[in-house]
Design a protein around this motif. Sequence first.
Motif, mmCIF file in Angstrom:
data_model
loop_
_atom_site.group_PDB
_atom_site.id
_atom_site.type_symbol
_atom_site.label_atom_id
_atom_site.label_comp_id
_atom_site.label_asym_id
_atom_site.label_seq_id
_atom_site.Cartn_x
_atom_site.Cartn_y
_atom_site.Cartn_z
ATOM 1 N N UNK A 14 46.202 41.237 -29.754
ATOM 2 C CA UNK A 14 46.761 40.204 -28.892
ATOM 3 C C UNK A 14 47.293 39.057 -29.718
ATOM 4 N N UNK A 15 46.564 38.757 -30.804
ATOM 5 C CA UNK A 15 47.006 37.691 -31.687
ATOM 6 C C UNK A 15 48.383 38.048 -32.243
ATOM 7 N N UNK A 16 48.535 39.331 -32.608
ATOM 8 C CA UNK A 16 49.812 39.774 -33.138
ATOM 9 C C UNK A 16 50.916 39.560 -32.101
ATOM 10 N N UNK A 17 50.620 39.929 -30.859
ATOM 11 C CA UNK A 17 51.643 39.788 -29.828
ATOM 12 C C UNK A 17 51.957 38.318 -29.568
ATOM 13 N N UNK A 174 51.605 52.416 -33.617
ATOM 14 C CA UNK A 174 52.416 53.640 -33.602
ATOM 15 C C UNK A 174 53.827 53.371 -34.132
ATOM 16 N N UNK A 175 54.385 54.311 -34.860
ATOM 17 C CA UNK A 175 55.748 54.147 -35.393
ATOM 18 C C UNK A 175 56.745 54.009 -34.247
ATOM 19 N N UNK A 176 57.845 53.268 -34.484
ATOM 20 C CA UNK A 176 58.819 53.039 -33.409
ATOM 21 C C UNK A 176 59.798 54.200 -33.269
ATOM 22 N N UNK A 177 59.983 54.638 -32.049
ATOM 23 C CA UNK A 177 60.962 55.693 -31.800
ATOM 24 C C UNK A 177 62.172 55.155 -31.034
ATOM 25 N N UNK A 178 62.114 53.867 -30.676
ATOM 26 C CA UNK A 178 63.255 53.207 -30.018
ATOM 27 C C UNK A 178 63.381 51.790 -30.581
ATOM 28 N N UNK A 179 64.597 51.206 -30.421
ATOM 29 C CA UNK A 179 64.843 49.863 -30.955
ATOM 30 C C UNK A 179 63.907 48.830 -30.323
ATOM 31 N N UNK A 180 63.616 48.976 -29.030
ATOM 32 C CA UNK A 180 62.753 47.966 -28.389
ATOM 33 C C UNK A 180 61.321 48.013 -28.914
ATOM 34 N N UNK A 185 57.413 44.427 -32.177
ATOM 35 C CA UNK A 185 56.509 44.175 -33.313
ATOM 36 C C UNK A 185 56.945 43.005 -34.193
ATOM 37 N N UNK A 186 58.260 42.701 -34.242
ATOM 38 C CA UNK A 186 58.735 41.714 -35.224
ATOM 39 C C UNK A 186 59.545 40.601 -34.571
ATOM 40 N N UNK A 187 59.444 39.407 -35.157
ATOM 41 C CA UNK A 187 60.282 38.286 -34.738
ATOM 42 C C UNK A 187 61.393 38.060 -35.752
ATOM 43 N N UNK A 188 62.392 37.275 -35.349
ATOM 44 C CA UNK A 188 63.514 36.968 -36.250
ATOM 45 C C UNK A 188 62.982 36.133 -37.411
ATOM 46 N N UNK A 189 63.459 36.429 -38.603
ATOM 47 C CA UNK A 189 62.926 35.737 -39.778
ATOM 48 C C UNK A 189 62.014 36.698 -40.522
ATOM 49 N N UNK A 190 61.153 37.373 -39.757
ATOM 50 C CA UNK A 190 60.338 38.413 -40.403
ATOM 51 C C UNK A 190 61.272 39.520 -40.876
ATOM 52 N N UNK A 191 62.152 39.933 -39.952
ATOM 53 C CA UNK A 191 63.181 40.907 -40.328
ATOM 54 C C UNK A 191 64.527 40.375 -39.811
ATOM 55 N N UNK A 192 65.637 40.903 -40.335
ATOM 56 C CA UNK A 192 66.933 40.268 -40.063
ATOM 57 C C UNK A 192 67.741 40.935 -38.947
ATOM 58 N N UNK A 193 67.532 42.232 -38.739
ATOM 59 C CA UNK A 193 68.312 42.921 -37.692
ATOM 60 C C UNK A 193 67.630 44.227 -37.293
ATOM 61 N N UNK A 194 68.054 44.726 -36.132
ATOM 62 C CA UNK A 194 67.652 46.074 -35.702
ATOM 63 C C UNK A 194 68.937 46.806 -35.342
#
Length: 374
Positions: A14-17, A174-180, A185-194
């Motif tokens: 929950x903290x992660x979310x 679980x590994x992601x099988x779709x873009x959503x 899992x990630x916010x902007x800044x952590x990663x740059x694009x999907x």
Amino acid sequence: MLRGGVSQRSKVKDQRLENHSEAKPVPILASCQESISQAAAAIASGGIGAIPTETVYGLGADAVNPVAVARIYEAKGRPGDNPLILHIASREDFFRLADNPPSYAHALIDAFWPGPLTLVTKKKPGLQPWLGGHPNRKADTIGIRMPSHPMALTVIKASGCFIAAPSANKAGTPSPTRADHVAADFGFGEIDFILDGGAVPGGLESTVVDVTGEVPVILRPGAISPEMAAKVTGLEPLLLSETTLAPRAPGMKYRHYAPKAPMMLLVGDERDIAAYIAAQCASVQAEKIGILVTSQTRAMLDTIPVNNSAAVLTLGDKTSPETIARNLYACLRQFDILNVDIIYAEGPSQDGLGLAIMDRMKKAAEGRVIHVSN
Ligand code: TXA
Ligand code: MG
């Protein structure tokens, strides 16, 4: 005991979310030529972002850029001793990276590349000592894969990079099988694009094969089964789980593929599994129960009165392991969204692709396997 475990684990997730509910969303690039070029340019200039592959989405960076690679570890919360797979777009690139691979490695490449197969090989002398791992560590071997997804191949080619890419999820989920799934899992800044390529066709991570010894050793089962590898190499591959070798795929020792709620993996025939689930539903009324079953068992459950508040998700037809592989992680993530307290999941057969499916389900269940029979 079980309930205590649930709340502890829930807190961590929950903290992660919460951390990301506030964060700006990561830009999602639609599936078109311009987006693919944008993604490739971002990676070439030191950015990190998610790209679709035929197995799962990967979180890619220029493999020789230590700052970008360190960002991947940071964003995922991945331990530094767990190396990354380098994604390449031509067989020639493998021979630029691999030191003297055995002839059976050539046979595997000829048969299965591009595709869901990663080869762990000795590194060519002269490469960066850390290449393939965390920039602060030394790596003697390197995991290499040539994916078959056209968007992945185009990004690799257009970037001009070897792309280091673990699965694009936070460590342990679980590994992601779709873009959503990546966006959750990630916010902007952590990663740059999907880069959105829709739902991936495979759904389980690649088969990882260590080719540094006399015979292939399967470090992680996947869509390329031991039988398929044996057929093209003429060698009987060893399964890591059946050897006494020290763990060679560091990633395999960490908690993996796990939904938020504890999962019980049920093995048996569909009638017995349906009866077991019905009995559990009757005895634990207070909890929100998640049920994950094949279509056949789902049909059985329809004939048995099951707790109304249970969330029932269907993996797919028992006779189609490809469908089950494609649906598994999305179902596990859906149980997180539905906030279930406990999951009863049906384990399919262990044949062929079933070996990889059961490997992931056992890990998601953290070893809790129940053999049900009447
Ligand atoms: O299908 C896949 O393999 C996906 C897509 C994105 O390509 N990638 C993936 O990466 O699943 P990751 O990092 O989540 O899992 C890679 C696994 C880990 O268990 C890691 O320890 C192992 O491969 N691995 C990578 N390089 C290795 C090496 N040099 N030696 C031993 N194991 C290695
Ligand atoms: Mg992973």
